[in-house]
Design a protein around this motif. Structure first.
Motif, PDB file in Angstrom:
ATOM      1  N   ILE A 126       0.844  -1.206   0.000  1.00 32.77           N
ATOM      2  CA  ILE A 126       0.000   0.000   0.000  1.00 32.77           C
ATOM      3  C   ILE A 126       0.876   1.250   0.000  1.00 32.77           C
ATOM      4  O   ILE A 126       0.654   2.189  -0.773  1.00 32.77           O
ATOM      5  CB  ILE A 126      -0.943   0.004   1.217  1.00 32.77           C
ATOM      6  CG1 ILE A 126      -1.952  -1.142   1.125  1.00 32.77           C
ATOM      7  CG2 ILE A 126      -1.676   1.344   1.322  1.00 32.77           C
ATOM      8  CD1 ILE A 126      -2.780  -1.335   2.382  1.00 32.77           C
ATOM      9  N   ALA A 127       1.882   1.255   0.870  1.00 39.37           N
ATOM     10  CA  ALA A 127       2.780   2.407   0.950  1.00 39.37           C
ATOM     11  C   ALA A 127       3.511   2.627  -0.371  1.00 39.37           C
ATOM     12  O   ALA A 127       3.671   3.771  -0.826  1.00 39.37           O
ATOM     13  CB  ALA A 127       3.782   2.202   2.086  1.00 39.37           C
ATOM     14  N   LEU A 128       3.962   1.545  -1.000  1.00 45.54           N
ATOM     15  CA  LEU A 128       4.644   1.657  -2.295  1.00 45.54           C
ATOM     16  C   LEU A 128       3.713   2.248  -3.343  1.00 45.54           C
ATOM     17  O   LEU A 128       4.106   3.140  -4.110  1.00 45.54           O
ATOM     18  CB  LEU A 128       5.132   0.280  -2.744  1.00 45.54           C
ATOM     19  CG  LEU A 128       5.687   0.184  -4.172  1.00 45.54           C
ATOM     20  CD1 LEU A 128       6.885   1.100  -4.358  1.00 45.54           C
ATOM     21  CD2 LEU A 128       6.059  -1.263  -4.505  1.00 45.54           C
ATOM     22  N   ASP A 129       2.480   1.779  -3.382  1.00 48.17           N
ATOM     23  CA  ASP A 129       1.515   2.290  -4.364  1.00 48.17           C
ATOM     24  C   ASP A 129       1.282   3.786  -4.163  1.00 48.17           C
ATOM     25  O   ASP A 129       1.280   4.556  -5.139  1.00 48.17           O
ATOM     26  CB  ASP A 129       0.191   1.529  -4.228  1.00 48.17           C
ATOM     27  CG  ASP A 129      -0.836   1.984  -5.242  1.00 48.17           C
ATOM     28  OD1 ASP A 129      -0.911   1.397  -6.328  1.00 48.17           O
ATOM     29  OD2 ASP A 129      -1.583   2.953  -4.951  1.00 48.17           O
ATOM     30  N   PHE A 130       1.110   4.205  -2.922  1.00 43.17           N
ATOM     31  CA  PHE A 130       0.879   5.627  -2.649  1.00 43.17           C
ATOM     32  C   PHE A 130       2.084   6.466  -3.075  1.00 43.17           C
ATOM     33  O   PHE A 130       1.923   7.551  -3.648  1.00 43.17           O
ATOM     34  CB  PHE A 130       0.607   5.843  -1.158  1.00 43.17           C
ATOM     35  CG  PHE A 130      -0.717   5.313  -0.668  1.00 43.17           C
ATOM     36  CD1 PHE A 130      -1.669   4.817  -1.548  1.00 43.17           C
ATOM     37  CD2 PHE A 130      -1.008   5.307   0.688  1.00 43.17           C
ATOM     38  CE1 PHE A 130      -2.890   4.336  -1.095  1.00 43.17           C
ATOM     39  CE2 PHE A 130      -2.225   4.827   1.157  1.00 43.17           C
ATOM     40  CZ  PHE A 130      -3.159   4.338   0.271  1.00 43.17           C
ATOM     41  N   ALA A 131       3.279   5.974  -2.782  1.00 42.28           N
ATOM     42  CA  ALA A 131       4.493   6.706  -3.157  1.00 42.28           C
ATOM     43  C   ALA A 131       4.600   6.824  -4.675  1.00 42.28           C
ATOM     44  O   ALA A 131       4.972   7.877  -5.210  1.00 42.28           O
ATOM     45  CB  ALA A 131       5.721   6.005  -2.585  1.00 42.28           C
TER      46      ALA A 131
END
Length: 347
Positions: free
Chosen positions: A65-70
């Motif tokens: 999730i964090a990777l996608d947001f970044a």
């Protein structure tokens, strides 16, 4: 002229059914694997200028999730208990997303109300905006363990800690103009029951970790619905996301993770039948970014679609009672920033 001598005769291939059968089997297996992977989020929404917090982002679903947001351009705060693992995740996300400065770690231990309050205090000194909060961190069916706040670990980490964290961050989200809160739950909620007289499961003849897990996942859904009701008209929407059965570290207490022989023996089945962390993250990402859900709040999503809840999860009176008890359990009324949001929905 090409010399075909010694090469197989293409016409002979169809003298046998084996190649055709092999092709059919491969096709069927591929179809089943695609089915078990679940729905994917295809939204192209950018998050440039947005700030997001993802709990439990040092590995698994939270990391994805964090990777996608970044990759969408957001500033991402990884709220994690394991700081060393989280730092490695930051470097991984920076490499994958080409972002150098907007992915940071803040320590957060959801089994400690003191740690949660310290996290919020630190966050507010660093940031003045918050647009997305993903309450993803969790633990599942481990041995009986009591937190420093005297709650059963699963109940505090999966539910009560996120209840406190969310309420302490609402003032920042409201000042940001709009936002989305995504609470991660599980299908186990269907077996859940909120036992206010024995919230820690201590009165049972034998501790039942599965029962406690189901209780806290039901609590997450009830909390989401009551929070959505209290936030109506504020521009902040609340979603409950079910990632499905995902092969992540949350199963670390299960025998197929703890026993090397069993792990190796079952690895083909776990790969085939369980989602990867990437696939498990898709529904939460959908709730966080998709335009088609921007006018929805308090809903439950599975496979990137709104899903129907069991009756015990749509009990307004139960949700209100759980909220009131949770305020007492977390001693939330002593936090001045949370008082206004607490009182706004009591009518």
């Amino acid at each position: 002229m090409v010399n075909l001598e010694g090469l197989p005769n293409p016409d002979k291939i169809f003298d046998s059914w084996y190649p055709i059968l092999i092709g059919i089997v491969i096709g069927v297996l591929y179809g089943f694997r695609a089915y078990f992977r679940g729905a994917q989020c295809y939204s192209a929404t950018k998050l440039t200028g947005k700030t997001a917090i993802v709990t439990g982002a040092s590995s698994g679903i939270g990391e994805q999730i964090a990777l996608d947001f970044a990759q969408r351009g957001a500033r991402v705060i990884l709220a994690c208990k394991n700081e060393e693992a989280a730092k490695e995740t930051v470097e991984y996300i920076k490499r994958k997303s080409k972002k150098k400065h907007d992915v940071v770690v803040l320590p957060l231990d959801l089994s400690s109300f003191k740690s949660i309050r310290k996290f919020v205090e630190t966050f507010k000194t660093m940031e003045n905006k918050l647009h997305i909060l993903v309450n993803n961190a969790g633990t599942m069916m481990g041995p009986q363990k009591e937190t420093e706040d005297k709650f059963e670990e699963q109940f505090q980490v999966n539910y009560l800690g996120h209840f406190l964290l969310t309420n302490l961050l609402l003032d920042v989200m409201k000042s940001s103009g709009s936002g989305r809160i995504i609470n991660v739950t599980a299908s186990a909620y269907k077996l859940g029951e909120i036992n206010f007289d024995d919230i820690n499961g201590e009165k049972e003849a034998e501790f039942n970790s599965g029962k406690q897990f189901s209780q806290c996942k039901l609590a997450v859904i009830l909390f989401s619905q009551e929070l959505a009701r209290r936030l109506e008209g504020t521009g902040i929407n609340v979603y409950c996301a079910n990632p499905g059965i995902t092969n992540t570290n949350i199963h670390r207490h299960f025998v197929f993770k703890t026993n090397a022989f069993v792990s190796l023996s079952f690895s083909p089945f776990t790969w085939f039948l369980m989602k990867s962390a990437y696939d498990g993250a898709q529904t939460a990402i959908h709730c966080a970014v998709a335009d088609e859900v921007k006018d929805s709040t308090g809903k439950y999503y599975s496979e990137c679609n709104e899903a129907v809840l069991e009756s015990q999860a749509i009990d307004d009176d139960l949700a209100k009672k759980l909220w009131q008890e949770s305020v007492k359990w977390t001693r939330l009324e002593r936090d001045a920033t949370a008082v206004k949001s607490l009182n706004s929905g009591d009518s």
